[in-house]
Structure formats: C-alpha cells, structure tokens
Motif scaffolding. Structure first.
Motif, PDB file in Angstrom:
ATOM      1  N   VAL B 181       0.803  -1.227   0.000  1.00  0.00           N
ATOM      2  CA  VAL B 181       0.000   0.000   0.000  1.00  0.00           C
ATOM      3  C   VAL B 181       0.841   1.285   0.000  1.00  0.00           C
ATOM      4  O   VAL B 181       0.566   2.199  -0.765  1.00  0.00           O
ATOM      5  N   PRO B 182       1.903   1.371   0.831  1.00  0.00           N
ATOM      6  CA  PRO B 182       2.705   2.609   0.777  1.00  0.00           C
ATOM      7  C   PRO B 182       3.262   2.889  -0.616  1.00  0.00           C
ATOM      8  O   PRO B 182       3.334   4.050  -1.026  1.00  0.00           O
ATOM      9  N   PHE B 183       3.622   1.819  -1.338  1.00  0.00           N
ATOM     10  CA  PHE B 183       4.168   2.023  -2.684  1.00  0.00           C
ATOM     11  C   PHE B 183       3.077   2.439  -3.658  1.00  0.00           C
ATOM     12  O   PHE B 183       3.323   3.179  -4.599  1.00  0.00           O
ATOM     13  N   MET B 184       1.866   1.940  -3.437  1.00  0.00           N
ATOM     14  CA  MET B 184       0.739   2.346  -4.283  1.00  0.00           C
ATOM     15  C   MET B 184       0.388   3.806  -4.005  1.00  0.00           C
ATOM     16  O   MET B 184      -0.087   4.532  -4.867  1.00  0.00           O
ATOM     17  N   LEU B 185       0.655   4.221  -2.758  1.00  0.00           N
ATOM     18  CA  LEU B 185       0.303   5.566  -2.337  1.00  0.00           C
ATOM     19  C   LEU B 185       1.251   6.613  -2.915  1.00  0.00           C
ATOM     20  O   LEU B 185       0.858   7.745  -3.196  1.00  0.00           O
ATOM     21  N   LEU B 186       2.498   6.217  -3.091  1.00  0.00           N
ATOM     22  CA  LEU B 186       3.535   7.188  -3.458  1.00  0.00           C
ATOM     23  C   LEU B 186       3.226   7.980  -4.731  1.00  0.00           C
ATOM     24  O   LEU B 186       3.254   9.217  -4.712  1.00  0.00           O
ATOM     25  N   ALA B 247      -8.486   6.708 -11.819  1.00  0.00           N
ATOM     26  CA  ALA B 247      -8.937   5.331 -11.975  1.00  0.00           C
ATOM     27  C   ALA B 247      -7.778   4.377 -11.717  1.00  0.00           C
ATOM     28  O   ALA B 247      -7.928   3.363 -11.049  1.00  0.00           O
ATOM     29  N   LYS B 248      -6.596   4.761 -12.238  1.00  0.00           N
ATOM     30  CA  LYS B 248      -5.434   3.895 -12.041  1.00  0.00           C
ATOM     31  C   LYS B 248      -5.049   3.811 -10.568  1.00  0.00           C
ATOM     32  O   LYS B 248      -4.755   2.736 -10.050  1.00  0.00           O
ATOM     33  N   TYR B 249      -5.037   4.971  -9.907  1.00  0.00           N
ATOM     34  CA  TYR B 249      -4.605   4.967  -8.505  1.00  0.00           C
ATOM     35  C   TYR B 249      -5.567   4.156  -7.637  1.00  0.00           C
ATOM     36  O   TYR B 249      -5.147   3.366  -6.793  1.00  0.00           O
ATOM     37  N   VAL B 250      -6.865   4.372  -7.865  1.00  0.00           N
ATOM     38  CA  VAL B 250      -7.849   3.643  -7.078  1.00  0.00           C
ATOM     39  C   VAL B 250      -7.776   2.145  -7.403  1.00  0.00           C
ATOM     40  O   VAL B 250      -7.823   1.302  -6.508  1.00  0.00           O
ATOM     41  N   PHE B 251      -7.603   1.852  -8.671  1.00  0.00           N
ATOM     42  CA  PHE B 251      -7.527   0.455  -9.095  1.00  0.00           C
ATOM     43  C   PHE B 251      -6.326  -0.253  -8.460  1.00  0.00           C
ATOM     44  O   PHE B 251      -6.437  -1.371  -7.945  1.00  0.00           O
ATOM     45  N   MET B 252      -5.184   0.446  -8.461  1.00  0.00           N
ATOM     46  CA  MET B 252      -3.977  -0.130  -7.849  1.00  0.00           C
ATOM     47  C   MET B 252      -4.173  -0.404  -6.362  1.00  0.00           C
ATOM     48  O   MET B 252      -3.760  -1.442  -5.832  1.00  0.00           O
ATOM     49  N   MET B 253      -4.813   0.539  -5.724  1.00  0.00           N
ATOM     50  CA  MET B 253      -5.058   0.387  -4.300  1.00  0.00           C
ATOM     51  C   MET B 253      -5.964  -0.803  -4.039  1.00  0.00           C
ATOM     52  O   MET B 253      -5.715  -1.612  -3.134  1.00  0.00           O
ATOM     53  N   LYS B 254      -7.024  -0.917  -4.838  1.00  0.00           N
ATOM     54  CA  LYS B 254      -7.955  -2.019  -4.647  1.00  0.00           C
ATOM     55  C   LYS B 254      -7.307  -3.362  -4.993  1.00  0.00           C
ATOM     56  O   LYS B 254      -7.601  -4.377  -4.365  1.00  0.00           O
ATOM     57  N   ALA B 255      -6.427  -3.341  -5.984  1.00  0.00           N
ATOM     58  CA  ALA B 255      -5.740  -4.578  -6.343  1.00  0.00           C
ATOM     59  C   ALA B 255      -4.976  -5.112  -5.144  1.00  0.00           C
ATOM     60  O   ALA B 255      -5.059  -6.298  -4.823  1.00  0.00           O
ATOM     61  N   ILE B 257      -5.307  -4.259  -1.861  1.00  0.00           N
ATOM     62  CA  ILE B 257      -6.078  -4.477  -0.634  1.00  0.00           C
ATOM     63  C   ILE B 257      -7.154  -5.546  -0.836  1.00  0.00           C
ATOM     64  O   ILE B 257      -7.279  -6.482  -0.051  1.00  0.00           O
ATOM     65  N   TYR B 258      -7.924  -5.408  -1.914  1.00  0.00           N
ATOM     66  CA  TYR B 258      -9.128  -6.225  -2.071  1.00  0.00           C
ATOM     67  C   TYR B 258      -8.871  -7.487  -2.884  1.00  0.00           C
ATOM     68  O   TYR B 258      -9.223  -8.591  -2.483  1.00  0.00           O
ATOM     69  N   HIS B 259      -8.211  -7.298  -4.050  1.00  0.00           N
ATOM     70  CA  HIS B 259      -8.041  -8.457  -4.934  1.00  0.00           C
ATOM     71  C   HIS B 259      -6.846  -9.319  -4.550  1.00  0.00           C
ATOM     72  O   HIS B 259      -6.759 -10.455  -4.965  1.00  0.00           O
ATOM     73  N   GLY B 260      -5.920  -8.741  -3.797  1.00  0.00           N
ATOM     74  CA  GLY B 260      -4.751  -9.522  -3.408  1.00  0.00           C
ATOM     75  C   GLY B 260      -3.783  -9.767  -4.539  1.00  0.00           C
ATOM     76  O   GLY B 260      -3.087 -10.772  -4.574  1.00  0.00           O
ATOM     77  N   VAL B 261      -3.743  -8.861  -5.499  1.00  0.00           N
ATOM     78  CA  VAL B 261      -2.750  -8.973  -6.570  1.00  0.00           C
ATOM     79  C   VAL B 261      -1.969  -7.667  -6.654  1.00  0.00           C
ATOM     80  O   VAL B 261      -2.452  -6.616  -6.237  1.00  0.00           O
ATOM     81  N   LEU B 262      -0.782  -7.766  -7.192  1.00  0.00           N
ATOM     82  CA  LEU B 262      -0.014  -6.546  -7.424  1.00  0.00           C
ATOM     83  C   LEU B 262      -0.274  -6.089  -8.853  1.00  0.00           C
ATOM     84  O   LEU B 262      -0.384  -6.920  -9.762  1.00  0.00           O
ATOM     85  N   PRO B 263      -0.401  -4.793  -9.059  1.00  0.00           N
ATOM     86  CA  PRO B 263      -0.567  -4.309 -10.431  1.00  0.00           C
ATOM     87  C   PRO B 263       0.685  -4.644 -11.223  1.00  0.00           C
ATOM     88  O   PRO B 263       1.780  -4.711 -10.662  1.00  0.00           O
ATOM     89  N   ASN B 264       0.501  -4.880 -12.527  1.00  0.00           N
ATOM     90  CA  ASN B 264       1.702  -5.222 -13.294  1.00  0.00           C
ATOM     91  C   ASN B 264       2.603  -4.011 -13.448  1.00  0.00           C
ATOM     92  O   ASN B 264       2.213  -2.879 -13.162  1.00  0.00           O
ATOM     93  N   PHE B 265       3.824  -4.288 -13.873  1.00  0.00           N
ATOM     94  CA  PHE B 265       4.851  -3.260 -13.836  1.00  0.00           C
ATOM     95  C   PHE B 265       4.477  -2.043 -14.664  1.00  0.00           C
ATOM     96  O   PHE B 265       4.666  -0.898 -14.235  1.00  0.00           O
ATOM     97  N   TYR B 268       2.055   0.259 -12.955  1.00  0.00           N
ATOM     98  CA  TYR B 268       2.701   1.028 -11.887  1.00  0.00           C
ATOM     99  C   TYR B 268       3.607   2.098 -12.470  1.00  0.00           C
ATOM    100  O   TYR B 268       3.653   3.230 -11.973  1.00  0.00           O
ATOM    101  N   ALA B 269       4.327   1.755 -13.524  1.00  0.00           N
ATOM    102  CA  ALA B 269       5.247   2.724 -14.122  1.00  0.00           C
ATOM    103  C   ALA B 269       4.475   3.919 -14.685  1.00  0.00           C
ATOM    104  O   ALA B 269       4.870   5.072 -14.484  1.00  0.00           O
ATOM    105  N   ILE B 270       3.359   3.635 -15.347  1.00  0.00           N
ATOM    106  CA  ILE B 270       2.561   4.737 -15.900  1.00  0.00           C
ATOM    107  C   ILE B 270       2.017   5.614 -14.773  1.00  0.00           C
ATOM    108  O   ILE B 270       2.065   6.845 -14.843  1.00  0.00           O
ATOM    109  N   ALA B 271       1.533   4.965 -13.712  1.00  0.00           N
ATOM    110  CA  ALA B 271       0.987   5.721 -12.582  1.00  0.00           C
ATOM    111  C   ALA B 271       2.059   6.603 -11.949  1.00  0.00           C
ATOM    112  O   ALA B 271       1.810   7.765 -11.615  1.00  0.00           O
ATOM    113  N   THR B 272       3.262   6.050 -11.791  1.00  0.00           N
ATOM    114  CA  THR B 272       4.345   6.823 -11.203  1.00  0.00           C
ATOM    115  C   THR B 272       4.724   7.992 -12.099  1.00  0.00           C
ATOM    116  O   THR B 272       4.909   9.121 -11.635  1.00  0.00           O
TER     117      THR B 272
END
Lengths: 251, 297
Positions: B181-186, B247-255, B257-265, B268-272
């Motif tokens: 989550v902290p990395f998704m938050l950054l 949409a990406k940020y919320v989706f990453m967070m839900k992935a 917390i909720y889905h138990g998967v990490l977003p693919n690279f 994450y790179a696009i979001a960053t």
C-alpha cells in the motif's frame, strides 16, 4: 563576531528598486482574453524579450521607483512620507514579501518584520500554541522557541492568559503578544511599520526600551511612522519618500 | 542619481564586499524566472529552512479543524465510514450488487478517492486561505498546498486503520499484497501535491476555478472505479479508466487491498510517471506565478 567586513557591509542595500502595480488588476479576465494576450506575449518573447516595456503602460503605476540607499549596521533609519508615498511598499520589498519589478537589493542577517502584529496568529489556538507557530514562521526551531517562550510571555505580560485561545484576547493583548514574539526572535534587522502605538503607556515604554537595546546591540532598525516625534526620538537619520521616489533626505 | 547622504547613509553600493557567515538575501528583479536557481534550488532551500513551520502547519490544521468538536479526530474515521455505509446500502439493497466483501471494496476506494478530492479542495484553497500570512511575511508559499496534502495523508492513515478494523469485522481475507500500500500511495501523493500546487496557484487569478473544481470532482467520482468494478465495464467505456489517472490509482489500491494482486509493472510505471509529471507541472506553474500572488490576493 566582528570581522571588519561584517561591520562595514551595510545591513540593507537597495539599488534602483522599483515596484510596478498593474492597475487593470480589478478587471475581470475572460479566458479568451487571457489566452490571446498570453499568445501575443509568447510570440513577442520568442522574437526577443525587448518588448516588455511597451505593453500595458497606460495602466501601470509605479508604487516606488529608483529607490537606492543603504543602511549600515546598528543604525536606525526612519522612512517618512505621506500616505501612498511608497513607505510600506519599500518595507515589503526589503522583507521579501514583494518581489521588485526592477532593481536589486541585498539584505544581510536575520530579518523580523513588525508589519502587522500577530499576522499569523490563529484565533482558535492558545497564546502558547501561537508562539510556537509564529516563531516557526520566522524560521525558529522548536527547541529555540522553547528557550525563549518564558521571556516572550513575561514581556507580553500574558502569564495568566497564555493557555487561552487568542480569540478571547483583547486587541491590546493580541498586539503585545505579537510584539513580544517578533522582537524576541533576535533579528539582525528589525522592520517596524507603525506598530509602536500598541498597549498602554507602560507597555509602550517597554517597547521603546527594547528598541533602544536593539540599537545598542548593533542591530539595524527600519522604522516607518507618521509620528514625527517618534521618528525624532528613535532614528539616527531619515529618508523621505514622495510619490514613490526618494525626496530630499533630511540631514 | 540621488545625492549621497552626509554621514551615516551612503548611496555607494558595493555588493561584493560581504564575507561574513550570515544569511545574505540577494533579490534581483531581472533574474530569469526559468533558471535552475529560481525554479528548484532556492524554493527547496527555503522549504528546508522552514521545516519547523511545515510541521507546525500540519499540526495546527489538524488541531484547529477539530477544536470545539465533541468527537474530535474521530471524524476522520466516522465520515468515510458513513459515506461507505450509505453507498453500501444503496448498491446492495437497491441495485442488488452482489460482490463479495463489497463494504471493503467500497471503503478502500472511498478513502483513496478522499485523499485526492480533499487534497485538491483544501490544497486548492490553501493560498487564498493563507493570504494574511503571504502578504505580510516572507515564507516559502509552496508549503501551503504541500501541507494540505500531508494533512490529508494523516487523515488517510487514520481511515486506513478503520479499514483494517472493517476487514476484521466483515471477516474479509487479508492478503500479503497489502504490504505494498505505501508504494501504491507514493505516485498518488505526488499527483495530489502537483495538483494542489497547480490549483492553488491558478485559483489566485481565477476565483471561478474552485467552483469548476467542485463540479469536476463530482463528475470524476463517477468516472473512477469506486463503487463499480472496472473489469465489468463494457468495452466502449474502457477509455474512461485509461484516461482518468485517478482510476489507475484507485484500481492499484484495490488490487493490493481487495483483490490480493499486485498491479503489473507497466501500470505502476505509468501511474508513477503520471504522478511525477503532475508534480513537476504543478511545481513549475506555482514557482512561476507565486511572485504575482501578492498583487491578486
């Protein structure tokens, strides 16, 4: 502390400082107008930056212009002039709030401005909380403030009220706290804009004493007041402003 | 030029003569606005110098917000929980949504969304709100939008504690991916800060911006997968999720917390990159405009 250069370099130097206000600011911009003017300006800038002087001259107003002077350390200098002559604008430029339109200036040492007492106070916080907040506005750390807080509270004579929200303070108490705080951050340069009339007579005397002790410690003071007596009492010399320019300096 | 004053005041200017170890402020009107010093070095130096003020501003804002409220800081948890309960009732009872752990699905989206929306409202109004200080005292003005975001980050962490509690109460499965989550938050924080700087600077000149923002946030809420599931989105609406950075940020967070998967690279790179780009844009616009604030505030 004193190397010879530290004593000889002036605390404040202004060189051809001018501040231009654009009088059309009250006009409501439409988005189209803004885009058109930005585009033409960008076009000019691409062709060379010399065009800047030609635009909007009709609506321009120079609050101050060609202001050049320097203030040696330990000197109290008074800025005089009628309303709107540019005194406060000059002080704002020196305190760094207002960026000049032309010219340049140097300010050496820590500056504290008594422009409006308690400007950063929050009415819902207590006096003590506001001291910590206000001191950090001047760049002081928490530890530095903790060392000073008793002295500030004592000077402001607010010992019994310091843990009360400043919302409940009288205007005199408010100003006293502001003065005590601003003069206790130990500035090298103190900028004072008509605030010495705060509080009752004994408090005013304390303010005067504190200003005198500043002068004794080789601190520099820039002083603006409409009270000729106060200017005469405090200041070593004065600069008179008229219509934004230095008039005749009184010897 | 003006004649020299006899005695004390000298009109001679010798700028190179300083040799002392004391703060020297040199302000020059004609200095290019775009250079590295004005755009990056000087503002960062100022922020470091005023770090105590940054801390105090965050603490003060939290204190002031809940002064004279009975429940105090608990509101940071109660408000999003109530928001979630209302939405949960509407969507499970009226619209028959039958997603497992829908409460968690909603809540993780809501607190992420709130971090953005409240950052942009509070951050956007921060410069106008600090007019009293800005017109009187020299300080790094960029600290106001930045502290507004930090403030909402504090709120987020309280709400996150509520989320953990919610997971225990609703017996939702804990996934190890939650640690990310902290990395998704950054990237989201970078995005919020950039956005807050941009809006706060522009709204000094265009007061309408705050009203427009309110409407835009209302629309953006529905374009962000907070109560709906992006995988169930009809193909013709897929562009919404790809255009909307939120949409990406919320989706990453839900992935995580909720889905138990990490977003693919690449996600994450696009979001960053989006977050970083927004930060840089906000920073540059702010630093370019901030000298003019005082004339308009």
């Amino acid at each position: 502390m004193a190397t010879s250069s530290l004593l000889t370099t002036p605390a404040v130097e202004l060189k051809g400082v001018g501040v231009r206000y654009q009088l059309n600011l009250e006009k409501v911009f439409s988005l189209k107008e803004l885009l058109v003017s930005k585009a033409t300006r960008l076009g000019r800038q691409l062709r060379g930056r010399e065009q800047q002087k030609t635009r909007r001259t009709a609506d321009d107003f120079w609050a101050i212009r060609d202001i050049s002077f320097s203030v040696p350390r330990g000197v109290c200098i008074g800025l005089t002039g009628r309303n709107g002559s540019g005194k406060s604008t000059t002080l704002k430029v020196i305190s760094g709030v207002l960026h000049p339109t032309e010219g340049e200036l140097w300010v050496r040492g820590r500056v504290s401005a008594l422009i409006e007492l308690g400007a950063g106070f929050n009415p819902d916080l207590t006096g003590r909380e506001n001291i910590y907040f206000g001191a950090s506005v001047s760049g002081l750390s928490r530890a530095e403030t903790a060392k000073r807080i008793d002295r500030i509270v004592d000077f402001a004579e607010l010992r019994d009220f310091i843990d009360m929200p400043v919302r409940n303070y009288s205007s005199g108490m408010y100003a006293r706290l502001g003065f005590a705080l601003a003069t206790d951050v130990d500035p090298d340069l103190l900028i004072v804009d008509e605030v010495l009339s705060v509080g009752d007579a004994p408090f005013q005397q304390k303010c005067k004493d504190r200003m005198e002790s500043f002068k004794k410690r080789n601190k520099t003071i820039l002083f603006v007041s409409h009270d000729p007596q106060a200017i005469q009492d405090f200041c070593d010399t004065t600069i008179e402003l008229k219509d934004g320019r230095i008039n005749s300096p009184n010897p | 030029m003006t004649p020299a004053l006899p005695g004390i005041i000298s009109y001679r200017v010798n700028p190179e003569s300083t040799a002392a170890a004391e703060p020297v402020v040199h302000i020059r009107a004609d200095r290019g606005n775009w250079d590295f010093h004005n755009l990056v070095r000087a503002p960062i130096q100022e922020l470091v110098q005023f770090k105590e003020l940054i801390r105090n501003t965050v603490v003060r804002d939290i204190k002031v917000r809940y002064k004279r409220s009975v429940l105090g800081i608990a509101w940071t948890i109660i408000a999003p929980l109530m928001q979630m309960i209302v939405m949960w009732t509407v969507f499970t009872k009226a619209f028959q949504v039958s997603m497992p752990n829908y409460a968690l699905y909603l809540f993780s989206g809501i607190i992420t969304w709130n971090l953005f929306s409240q950052s942009s409202v509070a951050g956007g109004a921060s410069i106008l709100g600090a007019a009293g200080l800005i017109t009187k005292i020299k300080l790094p003005r960029v600290l106001f939008p930045l502290t507004a975001v930090i403030n909402n980050l504090v709120n987020f962490s309280f709400a996150f504690a509520a989320l953990l509690l919610l997971m225990v109460v609703t017996r939702a499965p804990f996934h190890w991916t939650m640690l990310s989550v902290p990395f998704m938050l950054l990237p989201l924080i970078l995005f919020c800060m950039g956005w807050a700087m941009l809006v706060s600077a522009l709204s000094v000149f265009f007061r309408d911006l705050q009203y427009i923002l309110e409407i835009a946030l209302g629309a953006l809420f529905y374009a962000t997968p907070i109560f709906w599931d992006p995988t169930a989105l009809p193909a013709k609406w897929h562009w919404v999720a790809s255009v909307n950075p939120l949409a990406k940020y919320v989706f990453m967070m839900k992935a995580s917390i909720y889905h138990g998967v990490l977003p693919n690279f690449s996600t994450y790179a696009i979001a960053t990159f989006t977050g970083l780009a927004m930060f840089v844009i906000g920073w540059i616009v702010f630093q370019r405009l901030q000298r003019k604030f005082i004339y308009w505030i």
